[in-house]
Design a protein around this motif. Structure first.
Motif: not given
Length: 249
Positions: A51-80
């Protein structure tokens, strides 16, 4: 409504999350709700590795989705993306080998990912011409993500200098220690100071001072400023509508 459902019906889950943040006018309110819910879900997961691994995976997946939706600089997105892979691999290797070096790699990658997310939200907010309730939620998201950043920093401090904090049992599981340090991070940033966990090492004390200063300055300057701008904007809009009504009459 049917067109919207058909648009997302065959998309993978990650793209649904991406479009949720991309198309929603309340993207930061959604993210804020998730971060608040996570505070209650994390203790429920307890010491369960699955459950901790699932929570970890889901937390950063949500943050990844949020970052991808708002970040203009693709270098930062690829770094993520790269940091997400590094953190995941280091986390898996830590679970297999129990080497603290792999745990340190995971914590460092997590901290950098959170900083990229904070930077992306901040830049998105500066690009907006009008202060909305959702931007206020974005400012609160930055505050909550900053608490997680310092929590990772405290974890690294504890990894490289054991017993950096009094009040933490080193015999506890890594999840319990992480949770305790995240709790200490938010308590410090809110300047509550219960005293149940105390920084002992010089580095831990320095980090605590910096976080306390950040927490106070962020609330007093940035949050107060954006709320003031929002209220001023609302007042101007209201007076403008009043002028229009008078001119019509």
């Amino acid at each position: 409504m049917l067109e919207l459902n058909s648009k997302y019906r065959f998309n993978p889950f990650v793209f649904r999350l991406y479009h949720l943040f991309k198309d929603s006018p309340s993207k930061f309110t959604v993210l804020l709700g998730f971060l608040v819910i996570q505070i209650f879900i994390s203790p429920i997961a307890g010491d369960s590795l699955l459950w901790q691994q699932i929570l970890y995976f889901y937390t950063y997946l949500v943050l990844l989705s949020a970052v991808a939706a708002i970040v203009v600089n693709r270098t930062k997105l690829y770094s993520y993306f790269i940091l997400y892979g590094v953190s995941l691999i280091c986390s898996i290797l830590f679970m297999k080998t129990r080497s603290l070096l792999w745990l340190a790699g995971s914590e460092a990658a997590d901290m950098l990912m959170l900083l990229i997310a904070i930077w992306g939200i901040q830049n998105f907010m500066w690009r907006q011409k009008k202060v909305t309730r959702d931007l206020i939620s974005g400012a609160i998201c930055i505050y909550m993500l900053a608490g997680l950043v310092w929590g990772d920093a405290y974890s690294l401090c504890e990894i490289f200098s054991r017993a950096s904090f009094a009040g933490i049992n080193p015999a506890d599981s890594v999840f319990a220690v992480r949770g305790a340090l995240a709790y200490f991070s938010y308590v410090t940033m809110l300047t509550v100071g219960y005293g149940d966990i105390i920084p002992v090492s010089p580095m831990a004390r320095s980090l605590t001072i910096l976080q306390g200063l950040f927490g106070q300055m962020y609330l007093a300057v940035f949050i107060a400023g954006i709320l003031g701008a929002f209220l001023s904007q609302q007042s101007k809009d209201a007076s403008g509508r009043g002028v229009e009504v008078d001119s019509d009459s």
